[in-house]
Design an enzyme around this catalytic site. Structure first.
Site, PDB file in Angstrom:
ATOM      1  N   SER A 288      -9.431  -0.854   7.283  1.00 41.33           N
ATOM      2  CA  SER A 288      -8.812  -0.472   6.523  1.00 41.33           C
ATOM      3  C   SER A 288      -8.641  -2.080   6.024  1.00 41.33           C
ATOM      4  O   SER A 288      -7.860  -1.423   4.301  1.00 41.33           O
ATOM      5  CB  SER A 288      -8.261   0.871   6.482  1.00 41.33           C
ATOM      6  OG  SER A 288      -8.531   1.483   7.055  1.00 41.33           O
TER       7      SER A 288
ATOM      8  N   LYS B  71       0.893  -1.090   0.138  1.00 42.23           N
ATOM      9  CA  LYS B  71      -0.033   0.078  -0.178  1.00 42.23           C
ATOM     10  C   LYS B  71       1.187   1.511   0.381  1.00 42.23           C
ATOM     11  O   LYS B  71       2.374   1.438   0.845  1.00 42.23           O
ATOM     12  CB  LYS B  71      -0.832  -0.073   1.161  1.00 42.23           C
ATOM     13  CG  LYS B  71      -1.487   1.046   1.319  1.00 42.23           C
ATOM     14  CD  LYS B  71      -3.007   0.874   2.781  1.00 42.23           C
ATOM     15  CE  LYS B  71      -3.877   1.257   2.586  1.00 42.23           C
ATOM     16  NZ  LYS B  71      -4.649   1.653   3.626  1.00 42.23           N
TER      17      LYS B  71
ATOM     18  N   SER C  94      -9.334   1.241   3.760  1.00 40.94           N
ATOM     19  CA  SER C  94      -8.594   2.511   2.870  1.00 40.94           C
ATOM     20  C   SER C  94      -7.738   1.563   1.524  1.00 40.94           C
ATOM     21  O   SER C  94      -6.416   2.119   0.559  1.00 40.94           O
ATOM     22  CB  SER C  94      -7.542   3.542   3.263  1.00 40.94           C
ATOM     23  OG  SER C  94      -6.939   2.781   4.566  1.00 40.94           O
TER      24      SER C  94
END
Length: 470
Positions: free
Chosen positions: A181, A82, A157
């Site tokens: 997330s 990420k 996210s």
């Protein structure tokens, strides 16, 4: 077996074939990069792709194999990170125009440990700006879509991480989870996702995170791949004051053990926004499969009281994000102008939270820990829906989502972060052709038990495959 089948299979099997020299690491990495180039034009899961670096690393690993050197547990496996985790020589943006050209000269602990395990980092996955939004959208690239239905969101996210795995681009993606997330997008994309206990995976090298709540964790299509990855990521780091001091447990040796000795408590009500009838039924049916294996499954009384703890969680989470980097971007006029509407609003609210409010939220956190512990009475693990809905359609205005519209995403997940417990989501079927996740919650430090239960569910539940990804 052809190379496409290897890419679609688990990472642990790919490693075996690489070690046995059925394929070279260069062949695997090149095929992975070709898939990304072909499929990600639609899915938009990657912010940055490191073609040159990944191929160079693949050549190094092929040479290492040829020399007969000791090979790491993720030898030759293409992975993604990420884009909140710093990577030496590779752009790290946090989804923000303010960091569009930022190239760190050092690795986060996560990147460092992946490289030491002989993984190949092929790129950085998309994230909402500073991970403060429920959809994976920012001003750097098009919004990430769900591989199951390109008109729907993968959530956030870690939406880019989940979408990349669901689209068959990598078997392993590293996400972060500060309120759900990792688990939320994993559930909405039909994948396994893990939130480790507080302090198990160090924070060092993550941008604008939360000291108490955020943790890095794997998103995979296979539970064994996740256990293998956790074994690599977990462990002390003296640079992180929240890092646990003890060596991590063994997450692989008992992974396939039976679960007849385990006691589960099923909890359907979040106390905030409960799951739809269809999602709840799908999760209940999955829980019943454990009974047939000899496990005990009982209904837990009450709810998670997610309505009671919400304000305290958000006050602490927002304050921590502001202190860990948000203030740097919000208080500078030039960088503030570069922020998305949602990030600017998030930091504006965070700046107004007082010390007294934070102190009260911290006190509430201890009450929340006791309340969650009470739900475990007579049980080893707690079962809930991960998300009480299937992947939502993409809204017209990507920057403005009312606060109340965000609550269904986190109703079952945020309390795990607030209290420091551990939890995972495992696919348990579909509703209207879209995936549903069952959340398995454990006490702090019980990752091995959580993984064992999820591995059992993975074996007994029918597999689900997103047709849109193929």
């Amino acid at each position: 077996m052809d190379l496409a089948a290897v890419l679609d299979g688990p990472a642990w099997a790919m490693r075996r074939r690489l070690v046995e020299r059925e394929f070279s690491v260069v062949e695997v990495v090149r095929a992975t990069l070709d898939r990304i180039a072909e499929r990600d034009r639609v899915v938009h899961s990657f912010l940055t792709i490191d073609t040159e670096g990944a191929l160079a690393r693949a050549e190094e690993l092929d040479e290492k194999l040829a020399r007969g050197d000791l090979l790491g547990p993720l030898f030759g496996i293409p992975v993604s990170l990420k884009d909140l985790f710093e990577t030496a020589g590779l752009r790290t943006t946090s989804g923000s125009r303010a960091l569009a050209d930022y190239v760190p000269d050092w690795d986060s602990v996560h990147a460092q440990r992946l490289r030491e395990a002989d993984a190949v980092i092929v790129g950085k996955t998309n994230t909402p700006e500073f991970a403060v939004f429920t959809r994976t959208t920012n001003d750097l690239m098009p919004e990430t879509v769900n591989p199951w239905d390109h008109g729907r969101s993968p959530g956030g996210s870690s939406g880019g991480a989940a979408a990349s795995v669901a689209a068959g681009l990598t078997q392993i993606a590293i996400g972060s989870d500060g309120g759900g997330s990792t688990r939320i997008p994993a559930a909405l994309c039909g994948l396994f996702g893990l939130q480790p206990s507080q302090g198990l995976v160090p924070h060092v090298g993550g941008l604008v995170g939360t000291l108490l709540f955020s943790s890095a964790g794997p998103i995979t299509r296979d539970v064994r791949d996740a256990a293998l990855t956790l074994q690599v990521l977990a462990g002390p780091d003296a640079r992180d004051p929240m890092s646990l001091r003890d060596a991590p447990g063994d997450y692989l040796s008992n992974l396939d053990d039976q679960v007849g000795d385990l006691r589960f408590a099923w909890l359907e009500r979040s106390g905030l926004i409960d799951a739809s009838a269809e999602v709840a039924q799908q999760c209940r049916d999955a829980a019943r499969e454990l009974v047939a294996l000899g496990a005990t499954v009982r209904a837990a009384s009450g709810s998670m009281q997610a309505d009671r703890w919400r304000d305290g969680f958000y006050q602490m989470m927002m304050s921590d994000r502001y202190a860990s980097g948000g203030a740097r971007f919000y208080e500078d006029v030039d960088t503030r102008a570069l922020l998305t509407d949602y990030a600017r609003t998030h930091f504006e609210r965070a700046a107004k939270i007082t010390g007294a409010q934070y102190s009260h939220a911290l006190e509430e956190r201890f009450h929340a820990i006791r309340a969650l512990e009470a739900l475990f009475e007579g049980a080893d693990l707690l079962l809930t829906p991960t998300v009480g809905m299937v992947a939502p359609e993409l809204a017209a205005d990507r920057n403005r989502i009312p606060d109340e519209a965000r609550l269904p995403y986190v109703a079952y997940t945020y309390l795990i972060n607030y209290t420091g417990f551990t939890a995972a989501t495992v696919p348990c079927g579909t509703v209207a052709g879209l995936p549903v996740g069952l959340q398995v919650i454990g006490r702090p430090g019980s990752e091995a038990t959580v993984l064992r239960a999820c591995r059992t569910l993975e074996r007994v539940l029918p597999p689900i495959v997103p047709a849109a990804a193929m």
